[in-house]
Each structure stands twice: as structure tokens, then as C-alpha cells.
Design a protein around this motif. Structure first.
Motif, mmCIF file in Angstrom:
data_model
loop_
_atom_site.group_PDB
_atom_site.id
_atom_site.type_symbol
_atom_site.label_atom_id
_atom_site.label_comp_id
_atom_site.label_asym_id
_atom_site.label_seq_id
_atom_site.Cartn_x
_atom_site.Cartn_y
_atom_site.Cartn_z
ATOM 1 N N VAL A 78 0.858 -1.177 0.000
ATOM 2 C CA VAL A 78 0.000 0.000 0.000
ATOM 3 C C VAL A 78 0.894 1.227 0.000
ATOM 4 N N ASP A 79 0.696 2.111 -0.965
ATOM 5 C CA ASP A 79 1.493 3.331 -1.077
ATOM 6 C C ASP A 79 0.581 4.546 -1.043
ATOM 7 N N ASN A 80 1.177 5.651 -0.632
ATOM 8 C CA ASN A 80 0.506 6.954 -0.690
ATOM 9 C C ASN A 80 -0.842 6.962 0.028
ATOM 10 N N LEU A 81 -0.897 6.305 1.178
ATOM 11 C CA LEU A 81 -2.139 6.292 1.944
ATOM 12 C C LEU A 81 -2.355 7.654 2.599
ATOM 13 N N LYS A 82 -3.536 8.220 2.434
ATOM 14 C CA LYS A 82 -3.895 9.499 3.048
ATOM 15 C C LYS A 82 -5.294 9.362 3.655
ATOM 16 N N THR A 83 -5.444 9.804 4.895
ATOM 17 C CA THR A 83 -6.735 9.771 5.567
ATOM 18 C C THR A 83 -7.121 11.179 6.005
ATOM 19 N N ILE A 125 -2.839 0.436 -4.198
ATOM 20 C CA ILE A 125 -2.544 -0.970 -3.921
ATOM 21 C C ILE A 125 -1.588 -1.486 -4.999
ATOM 22 N N GLU A 126 -0.476 -2.074 -4.549
ATOM 23 C CA GLU A 126 0.495 -2.660 -5.475
ATOM 24 C C GLU A 126 0.470 -4.177 -5.332
ATOM 25 N N SER A 127 0.240 -4.876 -6.418
ATOM 26 C CA SER A 127 0.267 -6.337 -6.413
ATOM 27 C C SER A 127 1.266 -6.821 -7.458
ATOM 28 N N PHE A 128 1.653 -8.106 -7.336
ATOM 29 C CA PHE A 128 2.734 -8.633 -8.179
ATOM 30 C C PHE A 128 2.333 -9.950 -8.848
ATOM 31 N N PRO A 129 1.264 -9.974 -9.609
ATOM 32 C CA PRO A 129 0.907 -11.228 -10.301
ATOM 33 C C PRO A 129 1.914 -11.543 -11.403
ATOM 34 N N GLY A 130 2.454 -12.762 -11.387
ATOM 35 C CA GLY A 130 3.427 -13.158 -12.397
ATOM 36 C C GLY A 130 4.720 -12.382 -12.345
ATOM 37 N N GLY A 131 5.003 -11.754 -11.178
ATOM 38 C CA GLY A 131 6.243 -11.002 -11.042
ATOM 39 C C GLY A 131 6.189 -9.594 -11.614
ATOM 40 N N THR A 132 5.045 -9.173 -12.090
ATOM 41 C CA THR A 132 4.893 -7.835 -12.655
ATOM 42 C C THR A 132 4.097 -6.954 -11.697
ATOM 43 N N SER A 133 4.613 -5.764 -11.437
ATOM 44 C CA SER A 133 3.934 -4.844 -10.525
ATOM 45 C C SER A 133 2.730 -4.210 -11.211
#
Length: 217
Positions: A78-83, A125-133
Motif C-alpha cells: 500500500v502506497d501513498n495512503l492518506k486519511t 494498492i500494489e500487487s505482483f501477479p506473475g512477477g509484474t507490478s
């Protein structure tokens, strides 16, 4: 929501100052400033030394604190979270030291509040399916209701100025697990502090309140 809470605070202050036998006190909680949150406080009573009705209101602007709970495994980030969001607190308190009529410079007020907290969270949200961001934006917004228990030392400097040093513990009336950030993430909730919604822990916020009394002792 922000306009409503601030307007409500001003109306409450004006109304109560019209009561002939009531004393008023206004202040701010400096403990919330590092979290990019402003909290205005007030207390009203015929005898502020012994007990008071309280009304607080404030706003949090883009607080960036957050993190996964320890032991949680996830192939994501999780990046750049702002509340951001507005909040209010309505309740009462009484001083366990001064309630017998003793005039002391140091008191021990304890209290309970009903807390309403409006929020809007924005994150990536950053995910890495198959090694790709893969990055995808996520947002969450809503309203939280709960109880706040407070305890503090009250230090009186003069007939007008005093300082509260203590802590607030939040108890949620409803757990929020309907969204990724609530289910697996710790984040800041306006007016509440750091919150882990799955376990309702810790829900703590500091109190460093500088207060000014509008009425004589």
C-alpha cells in the motif's frame, strides 16, 4: 461535515455562555497536531472544578500513517495512503480529586464521550501477479461511531489557564471489516488515533490540552 461540526461548536459556545450560572472553557489538544489533526475542545458546567459537559470538534487532513498488522502475509503493498475527515465528541467528565470540594492545583478528571468520525481514505494498492507490478488506486469513505474513555491530570496555572495531560481510549460500537484497508491494515482514524479494526486495538490518542476559562472560578 467539517463545516457542520465547527458551526455546532460555535453555536454551543454561544448558547451556554448565556446561562448566568455556568462557566465555560475552551482549548485545543496539541497531541493531535503531529498527526495533521486539529482538535478544538470545550467544557461547560456550574462548577468546572468538579464536573463538566464536554463538546469537541476537529478535522484531520491527509494523515499518512498506516501499516499491516504483524504476522500478516500479503504479496502486495500500500502506497501513498492518506486519511482525512471531520469528527466530534460529546460527553461528560468529573474530577475524582476535586469533586469533594478540595481546591487543589492538580486534579484527575475522567470522562466518557460519544465519538463520531467521518473519514475518506485514498491509497494505491500494489500487487505482483506473475512477477509484474500492478498499481491500482483505492478509496474508502464512511462514518464511524464509538465511545471514548479519557483520563488525565489537570494542572491549574491560574484562574484562567490550565493544562490536561492524559490519554483517550476508543471502543468501537461497530467493527469495520468491509474493506481491504480495514480488514488487514492499521491506519489513523480522525479523532480516534491509530486503529486496527479487526481487533479494535489500540485506538489510543494522547491528550495535551491547553485550556482557557471564560468564567471566574
Amino acid at each position: 461535515m467539517k463545516t457542520f461540526t465547527l458551526a455546532g461548536l460555535l453555536f454551543f459556545c454561544f448558547y451556554t455562555t448565556q446561562a448566568q450560572h455556568w462557566q465555560g472553557q475552551i482549548g485545543t489538544n496539541f497531541a493531535t497536531l503531529p498527526g495533521r489533526s486539529l482538535e478544538l475542545t470545550s467544557a461547560w458546567s456550574p462548577n468546572l472544578n468538579q464536573w463538566a459537559l464536554t463538546f469537541h470538534a476537529g478535522y484531520t487532513y491527509q494523515n499518512s500513517f498506516g501499516g499491516f498488522r504483524s504476522g500478516y502475509a500479503c504479496d502486495c503493498g500500500v502506497d501513498n495512503l492518506k486519511t482525512s475527515g471531520a469528527f466530534f465528541k460529546v460527553g461528560s467528565r468529573f474530577d475524582v480529586v476535586r469533586r469533594t470540594g478540595r481546591s487543589t492545583k492538580v486534579g484527575l478528571p475522567i470522562g466518557v464521550n460519544l465519538i463520531g468520525s467521518q473519514y475518506r481514505q485514498v491509497g494505491t494498492i500494489e500487487s505482483f501477479p506473475g512477477g509484474t507490478s500492478i498499481y491500482r488506486p483505492q478509496t474508502a469513505s464512511g462514518f464511524v461511531l464509538g465511545m471514548g474513555l479519557t483520563a488525565a491530570l489537570n494542572i491549574r496555572f491560574s484562574s484562567r489557564w490550565n493544562l490536561d495531560l492524559g490519554v483517550q481510549k476508543f471502543i468501537a460500537l461497530q467493527k469495520r471489516t468491509d474493506y481491504f484497508l480495514f480488514d488487514n491494515f492499521m491506519s489513523h482514524q480522525p479523532g480516534i488515533g491509530l486503529t486496527d479494526w479487526k481487533n479494535s486495538f489500540p485506538g489510543l490518542q494522547g491528550i495535551v490540552g491547553l485550556n482557557y476559562r471564560l468564567g471566574q472560578l
